[in-house]
Design a protein around this motif. Structure first.
Motif, PDB file in Angstrom:
ATOM      1  N   UNK A  25      32.887  26.834  30.206  1.00 18.35           N
ATOM      2  CA  UNK A  25      32.094  25.711  30.859  1.00 18.35           C
ATOM      3  C   UNK A  25      30.712  25.701  30.649  1.00 18.35           C
ATOM      4  N   UNK A  26      30.253  26.654  29.843  1.00 21.32           N
ATOM      5  CA  UNK A  26      28.669  26.587  29.560  1.00 21.32           C
ATOM      6  C   UNK A  26      28.873  25.906  27.947  1.00 21.32           C
ATOM      7  N   UNK A  27      29.899  26.424  27.520  1.00 17.89           N
ATOM      8  CA  UNK A  27      30.291  25.746  26.033  1.00 17.89           C
ATOM      9  C   UNK A  27      30.219  24.226  25.949  1.00 17.89           C
ATOM     10  N   UNK A  28      31.081  23.681  27.116  1.00 11.66           N
ATOM     11  CA  UNK A  28      31.184  22.329  27.561  1.00 11.66           C
ATOM     12  C   UNK A  28      29.594  21.550  27.550  1.00 11.66           C
ATOM     13  N   UNK A  29      28.783  22.156  28.488  1.00 13.77           N
ATOM     14  CA  UNK A  29      27.497  21.788  28.609  1.00 13.77           C
ATOM     15  C   UNK A  29      26.513  21.784  27.380  1.00 13.77           C
ATOM     16  N   UNK A  30      26.605  23.099  26.731  1.00 10.48           N
ATOM     17  CA  UNK A  30      25.780  23.176  25.581  1.00 10.48           C
ATOM     18  C   UNK A  30      26.181  22.062  24.443  1.00 10.48           C
ATOM     19  N   UNK A  31      27.340  22.101  24.340  1.00 10.24           N
ATOM     20  CA  UNK A  31      27.769  21.125  23.047  1.00 10.24           C
ATOM     21  C   UNK A  31      27.370  19.633  23.451  1.00 10.24           C
ATOM     22  N   UNK A  32      27.511  19.129  24.760  1.00 11.86           N
ATOM     23  CA  UNK A  32      27.199  17.918  25.385  1.00 11.86           C
ATOM     24  C   UNK A  32      25.913  17.548  25.098  1.00 11.86           C
ATOM     25  N   UNK A 321      27.477  24.224  18.109  1.00 12.43           N
ATOM     26  CA  UNK A 321      27.182  22.867  17.080  1.00 12.43           C
ATOM     27  C   UNK A 321      28.723  22.266  16.883  1.00 12.43           C
ATOM     28  N   UNK A 322      29.668  23.086  16.831  1.00 11.63           N
ATOM     29  CA  UNK A 322      30.897  22.659  16.203  1.00 11.63           C
ATOM     30  C   UNK A 322      31.795  21.770  17.708  1.00 11.63           C
ATOM     31  N   UNK A 323      31.401  22.188  18.634  1.00 13.63           N
ATOM     32  CA  UNK A 323      31.919  21.733  19.932  1.00 13.63           C
ATOM     33  C   UNK A 323      31.308  20.216  19.965  1.00 13.63           C
ATOM     34  N   UNK A 324      30.046  20.180  19.866  1.00 15.77           N
ATOM     35  CA  UNK A 324      29.330  18.812  19.680  1.00 15.77           C
ATOM     36  C   UNK A 324      29.810  17.876  18.665  1.00 15.77           C
ATOM     37  N   UNK A 325      30.387  18.358  17.605  1.00 16.33           N
ATOM     38  CA  UNK A 325      31.091  17.497  16.331  1.00 16.33           C
ATOM     39  C   UNK A 325      32.321  17.115  16.861  1.00 16.33           C
ATOM     40  N   UNK A 326      33.093  17.974  17.725  1.00 13.39           N
ATOM     41  CA  UNK A 326      34.521  17.621  18.077  1.00 13.39           C
ATOM     42  C   UNK A 326      34.183  16.338  19.189  1.00 13.39           C
ATOM     43  N   UNK A 327      33.088  16.582  20.034  1.00 16.86           N
ATOM     44  CA  UNK A 327      32.917  15.665  21.362  1.00 16.86           C
ATOM     45  C   UNK A 327      32.595  14.265  20.497  1.00 16.86           C
ATOM     46  N   UNK A 328      31.700  14.132  19.422  1.00 14.71           N
ATOM     47  CA  UNK A 328      31.451  12.959  18.647  1.00 14.71           C
ATOM     48  C   UNK A 328      32.619  12.190  18.159  1.00 14.71           C
ATOM     49  N   UNK A 329      33.579  13.197  17.533  1.00 17.20           N
ATOM     50  CA  UNK A 329      34.754  12.585  16.861  1.00 17.20           C
ATOM     51  C   UNK A 329      35.728  11.801  17.825  1.00 17.20           C
ATOM     52  N   UNK A 330      35.767  12.571  19.142  1.00 12.13           N
ATOM     53  CA  UNK A 330      36.500  11.987  20.357  1.00 12.13           C
ATOM     54  C   UNK A 330      35.851  10.751  20.764  1.00 12.13           C
ATOM     55  N   UNK A 331      34.483  10.706  20.924  1.00 12.10           N
ATOM     56  CA  UNK A 331      33.765   9.552  21.698  1.00 12.10           C
ATOM     57  C   UNK A 331      33.981   8.221  20.520  1.00 12.10           C
ATOM     58  N   UNK A 332      34.193   8.512  19.333  1.00 13.56           N
ATOM     59  CA  UNK A 332      34.368   7.561  18.504  1.00 13.56           C
ATOM     60  C   UNK A 332      35.596   6.427  18.902  1.00 13.56           C
TER      61      UNK A 332
END
Length: 424
Positions: A25-32, A321-332
């Motif tokens: 859960x923390x991972x999600x919020x921190x990456x977001x 940081x890696x989680x944020x990168x994955x979010x960016x790809x999905x958001x695209x």
């Protein structure tokens, strides 16, 4: 004391160290949080250039994952769209279209790879001679101030090319709220003033009736980004002007890269110049730029905004940081988001640009101040004045198909003057 680059070293003064993995859960919020921090600037670059912003989101995510892989997961850095290449990409988009920009992005990546190989062989001392503060500072000022007229024109003239008071009002109001957000917001909101400025400017533009929301309504939720994949959508030819325009700027962004590493060294209590080594950090950045150009995105670079998040939250985990990168790809791949971004009116972007381009220019001035540059010294005065007037004035060197943009020309002249002029 333990060796700071020892594999067993752990920084106990932070919430999460580089290789600590957060709870889901923390991972999600921190990456977001990192996603929001880089979002505004990363999508602003392609909007200014005329590239699909969803591609930029995907390319920034892919580039970051490439960087983390090449640096062995040892450096918590996020890579987003680079502002340094905006003027060059705008010019190339008008003259040769996207294939030239892609080739330029690939070229800058190759320059990074070449320098990384040279550094591996002979070290980094030569960089200080080629790119001292007296050259880097004015060049960075040119990067910001060279774009000022574009921002002003987009704030004054509507789609018909006529002066429009509503456009000016929207731009200035967007500027005002963005400055207020930067000055007075704290906590998490204080990390995303640009994003908040864009959102507020969008609502202001809606109130003035200059937003066309219909494309957002018509867009599907899921949509494959309009990738411009090299050797698939088009067969690139040699664009010599793209190479000569964008390649010199790579040396400017390298100084930014080095500066970010210095800050990260202090934050994480490590020496990334030693481990994984500057040759690997530049190689990671170069390969990330090549990947970005290959799929149709602008060149990428490490983001100081995300380093600011690391400093404030004391969460240095590469997993975040890696989680944020994955979010960016999905958001695209979210079609409505791309349509929403593309519906942002020009004066809103201009209001944001007044701040961002000015900050870029001011950061160049900051380099000169922090290095105690003495302008009573004729050499420093001549180098700075030449770079500023040539770069901001827009002097372009053309010889047949060979072209040097004002930014590239001013950079090369600054380097040349610094090497040949005597100190006394």
């Amino acid at each position: 004391m333990e060796e700071k680059n020892d594999i067993h070293f752990h920084n106990d003064d932070v919430v999460l160290d580089i290789h600590d993995r957060p709870a889901p859960f923390h991972w999600f919020g921190l990456s977001l949080q990192h996603l929001f921090t880089m979002f505004g600037a990363t999508v602003l670059v392609p909007i200014l250039v005329g590239i699909n912003p969803s591609i930029a989101l995907v390319s920034s995510g892919l580039g970051t994952l490439v960087y983390l892989t090449v640096t062995k997961g040892k450096i918590p850095a996020y890579l987003g769209s680079s502002f340094a290449f905006i003027a060059a990409m705008q010019m190339l988009m008008k003259t040769d279209g996207y294939p030239a920009i892609a080739q330029g992005a690939l070229t800058t990546g190759v320059v990074y790879l070449i320098v990384s190989f040279v550094i591996k062989k002979i070290g980094t001392s030569w960089l200080d001679k080629v790119l001292p503060p007296i050259v880097v500072g004015p060049v960075i000022m040119v990067i910001g101030l060279g774009l000022a007229s574009n921002a002003a024109n987009n704030a004054m003239y509507n789609t018909s090319g006529n002066y429009d008071f509503k456009y000016v009002a929207v731009a200035l109001l967007t500027l005002a709220v963005t400055i207020i957000f930067n000055m007075f917001l704290t906590g998490f909101l204080g990390l995303i003033p640009i994003l908040l400025g864009i959102i507020s400017g969008y609502f202001i533009a809606l109130a003035f009736g200059i937003v066309n929301f219909q494309p957002v309504i018509d867009a599907p939720w899921f949509q494959l980004p309009a990738f411009e994949v090299m050797f698939v959508q088009y067969q690139p030819k040699l664009y010599l002007n793209a190479i000569t325009t964008m390649a010199p700027i790579a040396f400017v962004t390298m100084t930014e890269h080095i500066g970010h590493l210095m800050v990260l060294n202090k934050l994480t209590k490590r020496n990334f110049f030693k481990d994984p080594g500057m040759d690997r950090t530049l190689m990671g950045d170069g390969l990330a730029q090549i990947v970005a150009g290959f799929v149709g995105g602008p060149p990428v670079t490490s983001y100081g905004e995300n380093i600011g998040v690391l400093a404030i939250t004391r969460v240095h985990s590469v997993f975040v940081i890696g989680g944020a990168a994955v979010f960016a790809i999905v958001l695209g791949f979210v079609g409505k988001l791309s349509a929403l971004i593309l519906s942002i009116p020009g004066p809103v972007i201009s209001g944001i640009s007044f701040v961002l381009f000015g900050v870029i220019a001011a950061s160049g001035l900051k380099i000169l101040v922090e290095n105690n540059t003495n302008f009573d010294k004729k050499k420093n005065l001549l180098i700075t004045s030449s770079i500023l007037v040539i770069g901001i004035g827009g002097l372009v060197f053309e010889a047949g198909t060979f072209t040097l943009s004002a930014m590239a020309l001013s950079t090369l002249i600054g380097i040349f003057l610094n090497l040949v002029l005597p100190d006394r």
